[in-house]
Design an enzyme around this catalytic site. Sequence first.
Site, PDB file in Angstrom:
ATOM      1  N   GLU A   1       0.798  -1.235   0.000  1.00 32.08           N
ATOM      2  CA  GLU A   1       0.000   0.000   0.000  1.00 32.08           C
ATOM      3  C   GLU A   1       0.832   1.288   0.000  1.00 32.08           C
ATOM      4  O   GLU A   1       0.818   2.050   0.977  1.00 32.08           O
ATOM      5  CB  GLU A   1      -0.956   0.008   1.198  1.00 32.08           C
ATOM      6  CG  GLU A   1      -1.929  -1.149   1.221  1.00 32.08           C
ATOM      7  CD  GLU A   1      -3.018  -0.978   2.281  1.00 32.08           C
ATOM      8  OE1 GLU A   1      -3.045   0.054   2.965  1.00 32.08           O
ATOM      9  OE2 GLU A   1      -3.866  -1.885   2.397  1.00 32.08           O
TER      10      GLU A   1
ATOM     11  N   GLU B   1      -5.133  -8.720   1.288  1.00 31.26           N
ATOM     12  CA  GLU B   1      -5.764  -8.369   2.565  1.00 31.26           C
ATOM     13  C   GLU B   1      -7.245  -8.133   2.350  1.00 31.26           C
ATOM     14  O   GLU B   1      -7.643  -7.456   1.396  1.00 31.26           O
ATOM     15  CB  GLU B   1      -5.193  -7.065   3.158  1.00 31.26           C
ATOM     16  CG  GLU B   1      -3.827  -7.165   3.747  1.00 31.26           C
ATOM     17  CD  GLU B   1      -3.365  -5.838   4.354  1.00 31.26           C
ATOM     18  OE1 GLU B   1      -4.209  -5.012   4.779  1.00 31.26           O
ATOM     19  OE2 GLU B   1      -2.142  -5.626   4.385  1.00 31.26           O
TER      20      GLU B   1
HETATM   21  C1  FCB Z   1      -4.220  -2.047   5.692  1.00 35.68           C
HETATM   22  C2  FCB Z   1      -2.832  -2.357   6.197  1.00 35.68           C
HETATM   23  C3  FCB Z   1      -2.798  -3.392   7.290  1.00 35.68           C
HETATM   24  C4  FCB Z   1      -3.942  -3.205   8.266  1.00 35.68           C
HETATM   25  C5  FCB Z   1      -5.249  -3.122   7.538  1.00 35.68           C
HETATM   26  C6  FCB Z   1      -6.450  -2.999   8.435  1.00 35.68           C
HETATM   27  O1  FCB Z   1      -4.217  -0.777   5.141  1.00 35.68           O
HETATM   28  O2  FCB Z   1      -2.020  -2.787   5.137  1.00 35.68           O
HETATM   29  O3  FCB Z   1      -1.550  -3.332   7.913  1.00 35.68           O
HETATM   30  O4  FCB Z   1      -3.730  -2.101   9.036  1.00 35.68           O
HETATM   31  O5  FCB Z   1      -5.223  -2.029   6.658  1.00 35.68           O
END
Ligand code: FCB
Length: 504
Positions: A209, A403
């Site tokens: 990110e 994620e």
């Molecule tokens: C993302 C991050 C991760 C975590 C999630 C909830 O942006 O990559 O580390 O904080 O959000």
Amino acid sequence: MTGFTLYRLRTAGTAAAIHRAGSGKGMTATVTTGAVQSSGKPDDAALRFPDGFVWGSATAAYQIEGAAHEDGRGPSIWDTFSRTPGRVHAGHTGDVACDHYHRYAEDVALMADLGLRSYRYSVSWPRIQPDGTGPVNPRGLDFYDRLTDELIGRGIDPVVTLYHWDLPQTLQDRGGWPARETAEAFAEYAQIVYARLGDRVRTWTTLNEPWCSAYLGYGSGRHAPGLTDPAAVFRSVHHLLLGHGLAARALRAAGARTVSITLNPASVTALDPENPADREAARIVDGLHNRIFLDPLLRGAYPADMREHMDRFIDLSIIRDGDEAVINAPIDLLGINFYTPTYAYAQPGRPALPDSPGTEGIGFRAPVGPVTDMNWQIEPAALSRLLERIHRDYDGVPMMITENGAAYPDGPGPDGRIRDTERIDYLDQHLRACHDALSRGVDLRGYFVWSLMDNFEWAEGYAKRFGIVHVDYTSQQRVAKDSARWYQDVIRRNGLTERSRAEG
Ligand code: FCB
């Protein structure tokens, strides 16, 4: 992601359509304390995922490891930031976190028990190079060596992220991501880690990110290093991308099989798609969030409108001849982190959001309807839309959900069981959205739930629990939540049943 809070919301009635595959034989999963009892065979899922679909969970070094001062680790910008009063909820730090540095074997055993096929972890740069450049700390490499062996020994495929936000403090002191030297240092660090783990790790992710690193780290200041400088945002965007490209090239040259980067692209929708001013607002937000990264990565050039946008804040000569070609280094996989949608609209007179320089006159709709504990709107259909859009606009690039997950304020009931039914519903709906995208031809290779266990949620400290495993931060005891047992069953079946949602 915490910077999104303001404009993450929910629209009613947007649940993803359900596409069923396989026999359609109904199967019920009975959730009992600590385990899902089912007749689960690999082929009895009503909604199957492709063979070889990767099921995993993800974490990040600073969020779980602790051992902040051990074995030669240097300080990172998150150590500094979390110690700065007022920056992190209740003054929490990652000093101890989940103590994973010492408990990694127990954690890997838990992953194996849950049937995870893959585990996405990040390497702490300041453990490897305490000063960001120069001397390597062998004890830092030893830790990831042990972790990797433990995973492989249990049949779990490691997916390594080289940078999940914990920049060595010395590099920040020398300019951080706004400085070109940081990109060059990153490529050197990537090669050091590859040289140690490359014989066993197949999938290499450069950055996690970069949007957050640039816009939250240097724009809103919600994340480390906590600066608020629009020029630094766009200088960082470029140097993060350049760092990715240099590292990707070096990893490939060293023999890496699968090279990737993880973005958090936003599913941006104009609030009123019929209104040209709303569409224009959505174009800018989409540009700042998505195209400014995706275009140079996958098409070899910044989009013209984003070049103009950056020109308002920085001297574009930092984008040197040849940089875009470096950034365009071939990748094998694009990691997608997704939590919540974005709705943009024209709102004349509104000042720009600090984390999005140049968004004057743009409004971000506040959450409506069900939200998670982060106040993030739940809209699974936005995930399928996003995947389909990237698939369409970027030549069918192979993707992986690196994620996806939800925070809820859950904890053990009197019987010790953690009935996180809302999380199960969130995951179930988003997996259906993934399946939807797959059924429309999107090349989606896998899914990693965020997160394996409750952990240090950046500016929110330990207040937000994203884990499918509960962590008691006093005893460090781990307890699989109902969602972990549910996920175990999903993996075993390689899919979802007609009724695999929370029933406990
Ligand atoms: C993302 C991050 C991760 C975590 C999630 C909830 O942006 O990559 O580390 O904080 O959000």
